[in-house]
Design a protein around this motif. Structure first.
Motif, PDB file in Angstrom:
ATOM      1  N   SER A   1       0.790  -1.229   0.000  1.00 36.21           N
ATOM      2  CA  SER A   1       0.000   0.000   0.000  1.00 36.21           C
ATOM      3  C   SER A   1       0.825   1.284   0.000  1.00 36.21           C
TER       4      SER A   1
ATOM      5  N   SER B   1      -6.411  -1.135   3.114  1.00 35.49           N
ATOM      6  CA  SER B   1      -7.417  -0.066   3.128  1.00 35.49           C
ATOM      7  C   SER B   1      -6.986   1.094   4.020  1.00 35.49           C
TER       8      SER B   1
ATOM      9  N   PHE C   1     -10.040   5.464  -8.765  1.00 36.20           N
ATOM     10  CA  PHE C   1     -11.169   4.989  -7.973  1.00 36.20           C
ATOM     11  C   PHE C   1     -11.481   3.532  -8.285  1.00 36.20           C
TER      12      PHE C   1
ATOM     13  N   THR D   1      -9.568   1.483  -5.981  1.00 39.33           N
ATOM     14  CA  THR D   1     -10.226   1.440  -4.670  1.00 39.33           C
ATOM     15  C   THR D   1     -11.358   0.413  -4.659  1.00 39.33           C
TER      16      THR D   1
ATOM     17  N   GLY E   1      -9.928  -2.951  -4.356  1.00 41.67           N
ATOM     18  CA  GLY E   1      -9.504  -3.244  -2.985  1.00 41.67           C
ATOM     19  C   GLY E   1     -10.665  -3.631  -2.085  1.00 41.67           C
ATOM     20  N   LEU E   2     -11.770  -2.920  -2.203  1.00 45.20           N
ATOM     21  CA  LEU E   2     -12.946  -3.257  -1.407  1.00 45.20           C
ATOM     22  C   LEU E   2     -13.502  -4.626  -1.790  1.00 45.20           C
TER      23      LEU E   2
END
Length: 481
Positions: free
Chosen positions: A40, A161, A333, A336, A339-340
């Motif tokens: 990260s 995260s 985005f 992101t 990742g979620l």
């Protein structure tokens, strides 16, 4: 009194409960601070190092590339340390290396300082901690090992995260040097975890078993004398016609003998078996692993699927920026969302770990899924299609990572897991470093989309290699083996 001692020892030695959950918590936190950290912060550090040291993008990205590559390649060295010195020492050493490697970067004034501290020392700590945090769980969990592996890896995705935003906040507010110092503090959790990484078959338990063994011998003598006196009493009772009482006494005698014989010996025999397996030399351990064709299939699979991951990470942002009218924030985005999706998939794998299913089949399906997405994402020409693709890619990749330790464990016995997992990481690094440049070269010669197609085909090939192993396992299970 003897029965109380036996029960006490059994409770201490029981797996899947009690102290095992403390070890799982430590492994979970360690995953947040090693894999979650490394994956990260490298992007943020690549930018920060350019301004701090006055270097260009290529030089800065090389620092982080060496860090990431060594983190996987040194897994082989970590497995050797596990074999020789155990999980506790390896994890503690990992924490020391991480704290020093990241913390001492506060004093870095030259680029070569960063290579030594962050690219090498911190990478070694991350690699050793990753292997130790996985191997210790196999010692404390048997029935719930799949749940333990999945929950621990969930810490990886939670870390991914938290660390990007946290590291960027520290870099913006305090600058590179102080941010590195502050980011070293969470890595003390590795050292704390090392304190708790106590193997259930350590010397303390074996000493207790020896004491219990001697107590059982004394008890045998006492029971012998008691039985003789009981025999005399029963003889008198027989003379008086007490046949029922004699039968009851005989049953108690037999039950007592069985309890002492089996309860006091079971744990000692289990320890002896584990000790004999763990005493195998490192050379013989590697021979035992590498002579099995299934292990080679697993390792080649690791090379291919990790190359697919790396190529996707490297190319996807640039490819979507060139092909669509999305801006940088909109493309980012998508990362992101991915990742979620990975986090959600890891939670689902953990929640369903109590179900009985073939972990290898899940591994194959997950790799096949994100390999196909890597190929078909070249047809994503708008924002929503792109987001849907990266979400599906994240679900499959998250399921693969959350299930990885369970998959590796299905190829070997418990005492070989640490070594095999380290070798697995080494082959992942080799595949990433050897095949990613080839894919990029194909993209330069032709177009980036063909590099993505090539990467997707690598992952598909990795899945196909494991199919015969899955079929063989299924046939053996049907035959009752």
């Amino acid at each position: 009194m003897l029965n109380m001692k036996l029960q006490s020892c059994t409770l201490k030695r029981q797996k899947d409960k009690g102290y095992a959950w403390v070890v799982l918590l430590m492994s979970f936190l360690s995953h947040m601070a090693h894999q979650g950290f490394s994956s990260s912060v490298v992007g943020n550090l690549t930018v920060a190092q350019q301004s701090h040291f006055g270097i260009d993008l290529q030089a800065s990205s090389l620092i982080c590339s060496v860090h990431t590559g060594l983190m996987f390649m040194l897994g082989l060295l970590g497995s050797i340390l596990l074999k020789k010195l155990g999980s506790r020492f390896t994890q503690t050493l990992a924490g020391i290396l991480m704290v020093l490697g990241v913390g001492l970067s506060y004093f870095s004034t030259q680029v070569w300082h960063v290579y030594i501290l962050f690219s090498i020392m911190a990478a070694a700590g991350l690699s050793f901690g990753y292997v130790a945090s996985a191997e210790i769980l196999s010692q404390h969990f048997v029935k719930r090992k799949h749940l333990a592996f999945s929950l621990a890896v969930t810490g990886n995705f939670i870390g991914k995260s938290i660390w990007p935003m946290g590291s960027q906040f520290l870099l913006d507010k305090y600058g590179y040097s102080k941010a590195m110092l502050f980011m070293s503090f969470p890595h003390f959790i590795h050292i704390i975890a090392g304190v708790f990484y106590i193997s259930p078959d350590d010397q303390e338990d074996r000493t207790e078993d020896q004491k219990i063994d001697s107590d059982s011998d004394v008890s045998d003598d006492r029971s012998s004398s008691d039985d003789s006196s009981i025999g005399e009493e029963s003889a008198d009772q027989c003379k008086n016609g007490g046949e029922d009482e004699e039968q009851t006494i005989e049953e108690k005698k037999q039950n007592k003998e069985v309890e002492i014989k089996y309860s006091s010996k079971a744990n000692i025999l289990e320890d002896r078996d584990i000790k004999e397996k763990q005493s195998i030399s490192l050379k013989d351990t590697f021979k035992l692993l590498f002579r099995d064709i299934k292990i080679w299939a697993l390792l080649i699979n690791a090379m291919l699927w990790n190359a697919t991951n790396t190529v996707f990470y490297v190319l996807i942002n640039d490819y979507m920026l060139k092909k669509t009218d999305m801006n940088g924030d909109e493309v980012a985005f998508g990362v992101t969302i991915s990742g979620l999706a990975r986090l959600a998939a890891s939670i689902v794998v953990a929640a369903t770990s109590c179900l009985k299913y073939d972990r290898l089949l899940l591994h194959i399906a997950a790799i096949t899924g994100y390999s196909l997405v890597t190929i078909f994402i070249i047809f994503a020409d708008n924002q929503m299609t792109y987001y849907a693709c990266v979400a599906l890619w994240g679900v499959c990749q998250g399921a693969c990572i959350a299930n990885l330790v369970s998959t590796v464990n299905s190829f070997c016995e418990q005492h070989l897991l640490g070594v095999l997992f380290g070798v697995e990481l080494f082959f992942e690094a080799f595949g990433s470093m050897a095949l990613t440049p080839l894919a990029i070269f194909i993209g330069v010669l032709t177009e980036e989309k063909y590099a993505l197609v090539f990467a997707g085909c690598l992952g598909m090939l990795g899945s196909i290699i494991l199919v015969p192993v899955a079929i063989r396992n299924h046939l053996l299970s049907r035959r009752g083996h």
